[in-house]
Design an enzyme around this catalytic site. Structure first.
Site, PDB file in Angstrom:
ATOM      1  N   PRO A  90       0.827  -1.217   0.000  1.00  0.00           N
ATOM      2  CA  PRO A  90       0.000   0.000   0.000  1.00  0.00           C
ATOM      3  C   PRO A  90       0.860   1.266   0.000  1.00  0.00           C
ATOM      4  O   PRO A  90       0.357   2.345  -0.291  1.00  0.00           O
ATOM      5  CB  PRO A  90      -0.833  -0.119   1.272  1.00  0.00           C
ATOM      6  CG  PRO A  90      -0.245  -1.214   2.075  1.00  0.00           C
ATOM      7  CD  PRO A  90       0.560  -2.073   1.157  1.00  0.00           C
ATOM      8  N   GLU A 117       2.998  -5.819   8.588  1.00  0.00           N
ATOM      9  CA  GLU A 117       3.307  -4.390   8.469  1.00  0.00           C
ATOM     10  C   GLU A 117       4.301  -4.118   7.340  1.00  0.00           C
ATOM     11  O   GLU A 117       4.824  -3.020   7.229  1.00  0.00           O
ATOM     12  CB  GLU A 117       3.840  -3.849   9.792  1.00  0.00           C
ATOM     13  CG  GLU A 117       2.866  -3.971  10.955  1.00  0.00           C
ATOM     14  CD  GLU A 117       1.512  -3.323  10.673  1.00  0.00           C
ATOM     15  OE1 GLU A 117       1.487  -2.150  10.286  1.00  0.00           O
ATOM     16  OE2 GLU A 117       0.486  -4.020  10.831  1.00  0.00           O
ATOM     17  N   ARG A 155      -3.335  -9.949 -20.274  1.00  0.00           N
ATOM     18  CA  ARG A 155      -4.248  -9.510 -21.332  1.00  0.00           C
ATOM     19  C   ARG A 155      -3.509  -8.895 -22.509  1.00  0.00           C
ATOM     20  O   ARG A 155      -4.029  -8.846 -23.612  1.00  0.00           O
ATOM     21  CB  ARG A 155      -5.235  -8.467 -20.793  1.00  0.00           C
ATOM     22  CG  ARG A 155      -6.183  -8.979 -19.735  1.00  0.00           C
ATOM     23  CD  ARG A 155      -6.978  -7.837 -19.131  1.00  0.00           C
ATOM     24  NE  ARG A 155      -7.608  -6.996 -20.144  1.00  0.00           N
ATOM     25  CZ  ARG A 155      -8.665  -7.344 -20.862  1.00  0.00           C
ATOM     26  NH1 ARG A 155      -9.227  -8.507 -20.659  1.00  0.00           N
ATOM     27  NH2 ARG A 155      -9.158  -6.533 -21.750  1.00  0.00           N
ATOM     28  N   ASP A 170     -10.227  -1.324 -25.075  1.00  0.00           N
ATOM     29  CA  ASP A 170     -10.596  -1.243 -23.659  1.00  0.00           C
ATOM     30  C   ASP A 170     -10.553   0.185 -23.135  1.00  0.00           C
ATOM     31  O   ASP A 170      -9.740   0.979 -23.569  1.00  0.00           O
ATOM     32  CB  ASP A 170      -9.606  -2.044 -22.798  1.00  0.00           C
ATOM     33  CG  ASP A 170      -9.793  -3.537 -22.937  1.00  0.00           C
ATOM     34  OD1 ASP A 170     -10.806  -3.944 -23.516  1.00  0.00           O
ATOM     35  OD2 ASP A 170      -8.921  -4.277 -22.466  1.00  0.00           O
TER      36      ASP A 170
HETATM   37 CL1  6GU Z   1      -0.223  -3.985  -3.070  1.00  0.00          CL
HETATM   38  N1  6GU Z   1      -0.960  -4.540  -0.598  1.00  0.00           N
HETATM   39  C1  6GU Z   1      -1.743  -4.370   0.472  1.00  0.00           C
HETATM   40  N2  6GU Z   1      -1.518  -5.097   1.577  1.00  0.00           N
HETATM   41  N3  6GU Z   1      -2.746  -3.502   0.507  1.00  0.00           N
HETATM   42  C2  6GU Z   1      -2.956  -2.801  -0.591  1.00  0.00           C
HETATM   43  C3  6GU Z   1      -2.183  -2.918  -1.737  1.00  0.00           C
HETATM   44  C4  6GU Z   1      -1.169  -3.819  -1.712  1.00  0.00           C
HETATM   45  N4  6GU Z   1      -2.645  -2.069  -2.666  1.00  0.00           N
HETATM   46  C5  6GU Z   1      -3.657  -1.450  -2.096  1.00  0.00           C
HETATM   47  N5  6GU Z   1      -3.863  -1.882  -0.857  1.00  0.00           N
END
Ligand code: 6GU
Length: 235
Positions: A90, A117, A155, A170
């Site tokens: 994230p 984490e 794809r 697309d």
């Molecule tokens: Cl790549 N990993 C995690 N744990 N949460 C996420 C993510 C990735 N992308 C958005 N949320």
């Protein structure tokens, strides 16, 4: 094209890889997906420990550098092409279609799935992966995000899609940043709702104009942020 997935939960991928388009692409030898369990590179012979508490305190656990770096070096060591390393987190930059298009040109991608984490910073300092997120929300781990990357990239691998499902038109393919409008199939009337007359007109130019207009209206309604970015927003 080859994918190497590095994960603590390889079992998550089996359903996804055994169905539909992915299964077919693997069977036909167009793509190869290898799963690697990071736990197999743990230096702890007893409990196969791969995570530990964060220095400085705080909640949760951090994935240790040793097993991840050893796993990646081992997986890379076996092949001539080291492959492009992607870390799903994230904390990464957002995944976009241009990035997907770039990766589709690679021969090999290594997808490192974070859990807990995240990974010890020294993994990132040493291996300098491309850090990528699939959206502004938190998943339990990078595995679902890795499937998103594989799904989007395959794809674009020549031969994976048939002519009927071509990716060139697309939403979000090169230069196209609009959403698509409504689609209809039979029956002509369903619960009192009619298929728009124009789609039955046989006037292909008029249908194309109508679809473009519908796509524009949809985009303005739900993704107004995309409108300024469009290459063909003037036409
Ligand atoms: Cl790549 N990993 C995690 N744990 N949460 C996420 C993510 C990735 N992308 C958005 N949320």
């Amino acid at each position: 094209m080859r994918f190497d997935v590095l994960t603590l939960f390889p079992g998550i991928f089996s359903g996804y890889l055994s169905q539909g388009l992915l299964h077919k692409a693997i069977e036909r030898g167009l793509i190869d997906v290898q799963l690697h369990n990071i736990r197999d590179w743990s230096s702890d012979p007893k409990h196969h420990k791969v995570d530990d508490r964060p220095y400085g305190g705080g909640p949760g656990m951090v994935m240790m550098a040793g097993p991840i770096v050893d796993c990646i070096e081992s997986v890379r060591g076996k092949a001539a092409d080291a492959g492009k390393l992607i870390y799903l987190t994230p904390q990464g930059r957002p995944l976009t279609q241009p990035l997907v298009e770039q990766w589709a040109g690679e021969r090999r991608l290594l997808l490192l799935c974070g859990r807990y984490e995240g990974v010890d910073q020294r993994v990132l300092d040493l291996l300098e992966p491309e850090e990528v997120s699939v959206g502004d929300y938190i998943l339990n781990g990078g595995e679902v995000a890795a499937m998103v990357v594989i799904d989007a990239v395959v794809r674009l691998v020549p031969g994976v899609l048939g002519d009927e499902e071509s990716s060139v038109s697309d939403s979000f393919s090169s230069g196209n940043r609009w959403l698509e409008g409504a689609q209809y199939t039979r029956p002509r009337e369903y619960r009192g709702l009619q298929v728009p007359e124009i789609l039955m007109s046989g006037d292909h130019a008029a249908i194309a104009r109508w679809r473009k207009e519908q796509g524009f209206l949809k985009t303005r309604r739900v993704r107004a942020d995309l409108l300024g970015k469009n290459e063909d927003s003037k036409s």
